[in-house]
Scaffold this active site. Structure first.
Site, PDB file in Angstrom:
ATOM      1  N   SER A  13       0.793  -1.230   0.000  1.00 25.56           N
ATOM      2  CA  SER A  13       0.000   0.000   0.000  1.00 25.56           C
ATOM      3  C   SER A  13       0.827   1.283   0.000  1.00 25.56           C
ATOM      4  CB  SER A  13      -0.942   0.006   1.207  1.00 25.56           C
ATOM      5  OG  SER A  13      -0.188  -0.164   2.370  1.00 25.56           O
ATOM      6  N   GLY A  16      -9.377   7.630   2.304  1.00 23.67           N
ATOM      7  CA  GLY A  16      -9.052   9.028   2.056  1.00 23.67           C
ATOM      8  C   GLY A  16     -10.253   9.922   1.835  1.00 23.67           C
ATOM      9  N   ARG A  46      -8.030   8.312  -9.451  1.00 19.55           N
ATOM     10  CA  ARG A  46      -8.499   8.635  -8.093  1.00 19.55           C
ATOM     11  C   ARG A  46      -7.326   9.087  -7.218  1.00 19.55           C
ATOM     12  NH1 ARG A  46      -7.167   6.771  -2.680  1.00 19.55           N
ATOM     13  NH2 ARG A  46      -9.018   6.959  -1.382  1.00 19.55           N
ATOM     14  N   VAL A  47      -7.555  10.119  -6.449  1.00 22.28           N
ATOM     15  CA  VAL A  47      -6.558  10.606  -5.484  1.00 22.28           C
ATOM     16  C   VAL A  47      -7.236  10.656  -4.119  1.00 22.28           C
ATOM     17  CG1 VAL A  47      -5.224  12.632  -4.778  1.00 22.28           C
ATOM     18  CG2 VAL A  47      -5.232  11.930  -7.179  1.00 22.28           C
ATOM     19  N   GLY A  48      -6.540  10.193  -3.100  1.00 20.31           N
ATOM     20  CA  GLY A  48      -7.127  10.180  -1.753  1.00 20.31           C
ATOM     21  C   GLY A  48      -6.665  11.359  -0.922  1.00 20.31           C
ATOM     22  N   ASP A  49      -6.569  11.134   0.369  1.00 22.52           N
ATOM     23  CA  ASP A  49      -6.200  12.204   1.303  1.00 22.52           C
ATOM     24  C   ASP A  49      -4.692  12.431   1.399  1.00 22.52           C
ATOM     25  OD1 ASP A  49      -6.003   9.593   2.392  1.00 22.52           O
ATOM     26  OD2 ASP A  49      -5.959  10.386   4.437  1.00 22.52           O
ATOM     27  N   THR A  99      -1.226   3.444   4.241  1.00 20.73           N
ATOM     28  CA  THR A  99      -0.440   4.673   4.072  1.00 20.73           C
ATOM     29  C   THR A  99       0.571   4.871   5.190  1.00 20.73           C
ATOM     30  OG1 THR A  99      -2.517   5.653   3.339  1.00 20.73           O
ATOM     31  CG2 THR A  99      -0.756   7.177   3.942  1.00 20.73           C
ATOM     32  N   THR A 155      -4.551   8.032   8.036  1.00 13.82           N
ATOM     33  CA  THR A 155      -4.491   6.832   7.215  1.00 13.82           C
ATOM     34  C   THR A 155      -5.907   6.292   7.116  1.00 13.82           C
ATOM     35  OG1 THR A 155      -3.509   4.629   7.017  1.00 13.82           O
ATOM     36  CG2 THR A 155      -4.001   5.364   9.239  1.00 13.82           C
ATOM     37  N   GLY A 156      -6.152   5.488   6.104  1.00 10.55           N
ATOM     38  CA  GLY A 156      -7.484   4.916   5.958  1.00 10.55           C
ATOM     39  C   GLY A 156      -8.181   5.436   4.726  1.00 10.55           C
ATOM     40  N   THR A 205       1.611   7.033  -0.205  1.00  8.93           N
ATOM     41  CA  THR A 205       0.742   5.871  -0.369  1.00  8.93           C
ATOM     42  C   THR A 205       0.592   5.493  -1.842  1.00  8.93           C
ATOM     43  OG1 THR A 205      -1.445   5.003   0.230  1.00  8.93           O
ATOM     44  CG2 THR A 205      -1.381   7.217  -0.626  1.00  8.93           C
TER      45      THR A 205
HETATM   46  N1  GLY Z   1      -5.300   7.129   2.836  1.00  3.16           N
HETATM   47  C1  GLY Z   1      -4.892   6.730   1.577  1.00  3.16           C
HETATM   48  C2  GLY Z   1      -5.895   6.837   0.538  1.00  3.16           C
HETATM   49  O1  GLY Z   1      -7.080   6.843   0.804  1.00  3.16           O
HETATM   50  O2  GLY Z   1      -5.513   6.925  -0.610  1.00  3.16           O
END
Ligand code: GLY
Length: 336
Positions: A93, A249, A223-226, A195, A246-247, A213
């Protein structure tokens, strides 16, 4: 305050108060009261500290600590710490070994913040081993904060980062298995990514952080997360403290999670209280909060730390007072 400045301030306040339909005198009194509420700055912790997410944090913390003992500052600690995890291609990850998107490509997101509030970030980056280091270059060498995709890749190459064609057999096999039953919707109810977010304090008590991450497994391409979003996956305010997440996003982005944690600390919350409040905010905003994981870590200027998650199972590593240890975070949903 000179009479003229006082007049201008009172006039401006009166204007604002009138437009809000409130009494200017009462607003003025409140303003005076607020000024009296002086915040006592916390005495900075100067022993050095590293706090990072998940089990891989132990090794990352060690790399950050080695950087400190070699004379590095908080920013160097943060970068080298997460580089350690990025370089571990067995990690599914983080880095190029990460699980791919639903088209089979591993794409990376990372950000970094220094003690002066400067920030850099890369998103949807492919074929580069150390996205967090590219994020640092974005911060240090460009007038921008965020670079994405092809542009981020070209910038990395122009900065001397090598193209890397590594493909993880394990990640590809997992993806092929997933394809058999793939549903075109984000998978949110399995804890399938971890992450690394890392917060570092150096011997001056200065704070920096990094977050990196490969994002949610089998995400829609693009797609882009947090993790690369300043204020979501990471936030550092050297006067107050720092936070990382983490988790899932999407849940963190919706609540500006890391920024929220730091702002709560600014209002007087301990790092633990701030992490708990941010998790409760996520709970309030998401009826399906039982179906996903989010975890926060925080450190304040005094070197106190906090950790909290939606689900049980979130671990974090803390290097402090000569010890590098793994801990289990508390959670909103209790362990069974
Ligand atoms: N926390 C990582 C993501 O959601 O991409």
């Amino acid at each position: 305050m000179t009479d003229r400045r006082k007049f201008l301030k009172t006039a401006a306040l009166g204007g604002a108060a009138l437009s809000l339909g409130i009494n200017a005198t009462a607003a003025d009194a409140d303003d005076e009261k607020n000024k009296k509420k002086k915040r006592i700055p916390l005495e900075p912790f100067k022993g050095g500290l590293v706090l990072s997410t998940w089990d891989a944090g132990i090794s990352a913390n060690q790399a950050a600590w080695n950087t400190l003992t070699a004379g590095g500052k908080a920013l160097d600690m943060a970068e080298k710490g997460v580089n350690d995890t990025e370089a571990d291609f067995r990690n599914l990850s983080v880095g190029l070994g990460g699980l791919p998107d639903r088209e089979g490509h591993t794409t990376l997101d990372a950000c970094i913040m220094d003690s002066n509030g400067m920030a850099g970030s890369v998103m949807f980056l492919e074929h580069i081993k150390h996205p967090a280091s590219v994020a640092r270059r974005v911060m240090e060498k460009t007038p921008h904060v965020q670079l994405v995709g092809e542009g981020a890749y070209r910038f990395a190459i122009s900065e001397g980062f090598p193209h890397d064609d590594f493909v993880s057999e394990e990640a590809q096999n997992a993806w092929k298995k997933w394809l058999k039953e793939s549903k075109y919707q984000p998978i949110i109810n399995i804890e399938n990514h971890d992450t690394i977010g890392l917060l570092a304090m150096d011997n001056n008590g200065d704070i920096a952080g990094a977050c990196t991450t490969s994002g949610l497994a089998y995400k829609i391409r693009g797609r882009v997360g947090d993790s690369p979003i300043i204020g979501a996956g990471l936030y550092v305010d050297n006067e107050i403290g720092a936070a990382t997440s983490t988790g899932l996003g999407e849940a963190v982005v919706r609540t500006c999670g890391s920024f929220l944690v730091v702002e709560l600390m600014r209002q007087g919350a301990t790092p633990q209280q701030a992490c708990e409040e941010a998790v409760i905010r996520i709970q309030k905003r998401h009826r399906n909060f039982q179906d996903f994981q989010v975890g926060f870590l925080a450190v304040n200027k005094a070197g106190e730390i906090g950790a909290y998650a939606v689900q049980p199972g979130f671990t974090y590593a803390l290097y402090k007072n000569g010890e590098n240890k793994l801990f289990k975070s508390g959670s909103l949903i209790p362990s069974k």
